[in-house]
Design an enzyme around this catalytic site. Structure first.
Site, PDB file in Angstrom:
ATOM      1  N   HIS A 145       0.844  -1.200   0.000  1.00  0.00           N
ATOM      2  CA  HIS A 145       0.000   0.000   0.000  1.00  0.00           C
ATOM      3  C   HIS A 145       0.878   1.248   0.000  1.00  0.00           C
ATOM      4  O   HIS A 145       2.059   1.177   0.319  1.00  0.00           O
ATOM      5  CB  HIS A 145      -0.907   0.046   1.242  1.00  0.00           C
ATOM      6  CG  HIS A 145      -2.102  -0.854   1.144  1.00  0.00           C
ATOM      7  ND1 HIS A 145      -2.050  -2.177   1.486  1.00  0.00           N
ATOM      8  CD2 HIS A 145      -3.371  -0.619   0.733  1.00  0.00           C
ATOM      9  CE1 HIS A 145      -3.247  -2.726   1.297  1.00  0.00           C
ATOM     10  NE2 HIS A 145      -4.065  -1.797   0.841  1.00  0.00           N
ATOM     11  N   LYS A 149      -0.535   5.016   4.462  1.00  0.00           N
ATOM     12  CA  LYS A 149      -1.464   4.113   5.159  1.00  0.00           C
ATOM     13  C   LYS A 149      -1.020   3.919   6.605  1.00  0.00           C
ATOM     14  O   LYS A 149       0.143   3.644   6.888  1.00  0.00           O
ATOM     15  CB  LYS A 149      -1.541   2.767   4.435  1.00  0.00           C
ATOM     16  CG  LYS A 149      -2.591   1.851   5.037  1.00  0.00           C
ATOM     17  CD  LYS A 149      -3.016   0.750   4.095  1.00  0.00           C
ATOM     18  CE  LYS A 149      -4.035  -0.172   4.723  1.00  0.00           C
ATOM     19  NZ  LYS A 149      -5.305   0.504   5.019  1.00  0.00           N
TER      20      LYS A 149
HETATM   21  N1  LIG Z   1     -12.930  -0.825   3.060  1.00  0.00           N
HETATM   22  C1  LIG Z   1     -12.364  -0.412   1.938  1.00  0.00           C
HETATM   23  O1  LIG Z   1     -12.717  -0.844   0.818  1.00  0.00           O
HETATM   24  C2  LIG Z   1     -11.279   0.648   2.027  1.00  0.00           C
HETATM   25  C3  LIG Z   1     -10.656   1.140   0.876  1.00  0.00           C
HETATM   26  C4  LIG Z   1      -9.732   2.176   1.005  1.00  0.00           C
HETATM   27  C5  LIG Z   1      -9.440   2.705   2.267  1.00  0.00           C
HETATM   28  N2  LIG Z   1     -10.064   2.170   3.367  1.00  0.00           N
HETATM   29  C6  LIG Z   1      -9.863   2.732   4.709  1.00  0.00           C
HETATM   30  O2  LIG Z   1     -10.636   3.935   4.752  1.00  0.00           O
HETATM   31  C7  LIG Z   1     -10.056   4.844   5.683  1.00  0.00           C
HETATM   32  C8  LIG Z   1      -9.849   6.205   5.007  1.00  0.00           C
HETATM   33  O3  LIG Z   1      -8.890   6.074   3.985  1.00  0.00           O
HETATM   34  P1  LIG Z   1      -8.364   7.374   3.198  1.00  0.00           P
HETATM   35  O4  LIG Z   1      -7.272   6.858   2.324  1.00  0.00           O
HETATM   36  O5  LIG Z   1      -9.497   8.126   2.602  1.00  0.00           O
HETATM   37  O6  LIG Z   1      -7.731   8.218   4.429  1.00  0.00           O
HETATM   38  P2  LIG Z   1      -7.376   9.779   4.501  1.00  0.00           P
HETATM   39  O7  LIG Z   1      -7.159  10.329   3.134  1.00  0.00           O
HETATM   40  O8  LIG Z   1      -6.295   9.892   5.516  1.00  0.00           O
HETATM   41  O9  LIG Z   1      -8.723  10.450   5.069  1.00  0.00           O
HETATM   42  C9  LIG Z   1      -9.134  10.271   6.393  1.00  0.00           C
HETATM   43  C10 LIG Z   1     -10.314  11.184   6.654  1.00  0.00           C
HETATM   44  O10 LIG Z   1     -10.802  10.893   7.984  1.00  0.00           O
HETATM   45  C11 LIG Z   1     -11.046  12.127   8.637  1.00  0.00           C
HETATM   46  N3  LIG Z   1     -10.927  11.956  10.100  1.00  0.00           N
HETATM   47  C12 LIG Z   1      -9.834  11.564  10.814  1.00  0.00           C
HETATM   48  N4  LIG Z   1     -10.124  11.577  12.124  1.00  0.00           N
HETATM   49  C13 LIG Z   1     -11.426  11.966  12.230  1.00  0.00           C
HETATM   50  C14 LIG Z   1     -12.307  12.211  13.320  1.00  0.00           C
HETATM   51  N5  LIG Z   1     -11.895  12.012  14.584  1.00  0.00           N
HETATM   52  N6  LIG Z   1     -13.567  12.620  13.050  1.00  0.00           N
HETATM   53  C15 LIG Z   1     -13.974  12.829  11.773  1.00  0.00           C
HETATM   54  N7  LIG Z   1     -13.191  12.627  10.689  1.00  0.00           N
HETATM   55  C16 LIG Z   1     -11.928  12.222  10.934  1.00  0.00           C
HETATM   56  C17 LIG Z   1      -9.996  13.078   8.085  1.00  0.00           C
HETATM   57  O11 LIG Z   1     -10.446  14.414   8.316  1.00  0.00           O
HETATM   58  P3  LIG Z   1      -9.526  15.709   7.937  1.00  0.00           P
HETATM   59  O12 LIG Z   1      -9.656  15.838   6.449  1.00  0.00           O
HETATM   60  O13 LIG Z   1     -10.176  16.823   8.679  1.00  0.00           O
HETATM   61  O14 LIG Z   1      -8.128  15.393   8.397  1.00  0.00           O
HETATM   62  C18 LIG Z   1     -10.022  12.687   6.614  1.00  0.00           C
HETATM   63  O15 LIG Z   1     -11.100  13.339   5.949  1.00  0.00           O
HETATM   64  C19 LIG Z   1      -8.760   4.167   6.178  1.00  0.00           C
HETATM   65  O16 LIG Z   1      -9.044   3.503   7.393  1.00  0.00           O
HETATM   66  C20 LIG Z   1      -8.456   3.143   5.079  1.00  0.00           C
HETATM   67  O17 LIG Z   1      -7.715   2.040   5.554  1.00  0.00           O
HETATM   68  C21 LIG Z   1     -10.973   1.168   3.265  1.00  0.00           C
END
Ligand SMILES: NC(=O)c1ccc[n+]([C@@H]2O[C@H](COP(=O)([O-])OP(=O)(O)OC[C@H]3O[C@@H](n4cnc5c(N)ncnc54)[C@H](OP(=O)(O)O)[C@@H]3O)[C@@H](O)[C@H]2O)c1
Length: 246
Positions: A145, A149
């Site tokens: 990844h 991550k």
């Molecule tokens: N299940 C699946 O198919 C799949 C696929 C891809 C990723 N994921 C998972 O999805 C998650 C997000 O991935 P990403 O790549 O989009 O991450 P990212 O770009 O780091 O985005 C994380 C988001 O979460 C928000 N956040 C963090 N702490 C928070 C809180 N306490 N309250 C509200 N919002 C909060 C952040 O807000 P700010 O913008 O204000 O910092 C940001 O908008 C990860 O856990 C990843 O492993 C899952």
């Protein structure tokens, strides 16, 4: 989809949140609408607005679970609590316990990977790993990844490992490099032969699309039945879809 379903996005400014918003406000605008977008700067008013949604989609970080839990455990929307679709990975045991509690209040569907390809890979591994294990093959996994991550092994790696008989955590190798969206390779090493199964995510849209399909399914069910609690999985979603085709 006849009626439009209200969606609240948790993690709306993140990579996945932006991919989800793009689909909700574009291609899927006739079947759903964004009623709240939540991120780290959101205040109590923003969070309580989210209670009017039919379904919450959470792609944030595991530490947001506390907030999610406190808002849902103390709130109530016009037609009961929203259903929840969780894509966030890397929950600790205590965060997991909070999600279990939420599943006593509403329906919760969590998947570590919403792509159709990974679901197919999981099914293939469930079928083939006992056969290969009985013939002396030993499995291992390599997952790669992007460097941003936070969790390792990935949630998908853990899901695939649970589906693969004989694959223990110490035989999962995690690589964090460049901007790789998500690669998983399961290898089976036998006597004089090797077999591998691979999945490469080429776009975040596959996860966003899968999560939205599951969310619309959850929202529709929620509206029809009004009440209902407990954990659902992507298998439940696909089995119901397949049953409709029979
Ligand atoms: N299940 C699946 O198919 C799949 C696929 C891809 C990723 N994921 C998972 O999805 C998650 C997000 O991935 P990403 O790549 O989009 O991450 P990212 O770009 O780091 O985005 C994380 C988001 O979460 C928000 N956040 C963090 N702490 C928070 C809180 N306490 N309250 C509200 N919002 C909060 C952040 O807000 P700010 O913008 O204000 O910092 C940001 O908008 C990860 O856990 C990843 O492993 C899952």
């Amino acid at each position: 989809m006849s009626a439009s379903h209200g969606i609240a996005l948790i993690g709306s400014r993140g990579k996945m949140g932006r991919a989800l918003a793009h689909l909700i406000e574009g291609e899927l605008a006739s079947s759903c609408a964004l009623v709240a977008s939540l991120h780290t700067q959101s205040d109590d008013r923003d969070w309580s607005k989210a209670l009017s949604a039919d379904v919450w989609i959470d792609f944030s970080l595991a530490r947001s679970t506390q907030r999610l839990h406190s808002v849902l455990a103390s709130g109530r929307g016009p037609s009961g609590l929203p259903a929840i679709v969780i894509g966030t990975t890397g929950h600790s045991a205590s965060e997991r316990a909070m999600l279990d509690e939420l599943a006593t209040l509403t329906r919760v569907l969590q998947a570590s990977n919403f792509s159709t390809g990974v679901l197919a890979l999981k099914k293939a591994l469930e079928f083939i790993s006992p056969l290969l294990g009985d013939s002396g093959f030993r499995p291992l996994m390599v997952e790669t990844h992007h460097v941003h991550k936070k969790d390792a092994p990935s949630g998908t790696a853990l899901t695939l490992a649970a589906a693969t008989r004989g694959l223990t955590d110490e035989r999962i190798y995690s690589i964090r490099a460049g901007e790789v969206i998500g690669d998983h390779r399961v290898e089976f090493h036998g006597h004089g032969e090797r077999l591998s199964f691979e999945h490469h995510a080429q776009s975040r849209e596959i996860f966003a699309r899968g999560a939205l399909q599951a969310a619309l399914w959850m929202a529709g069910r929620h509206r029809r039945e009004r009440t209902g609690t407990g954990w659902l999985t992507l298998d439940d979603f696909f089995e119901e879809k397949l049953a409709c085709l029979k």
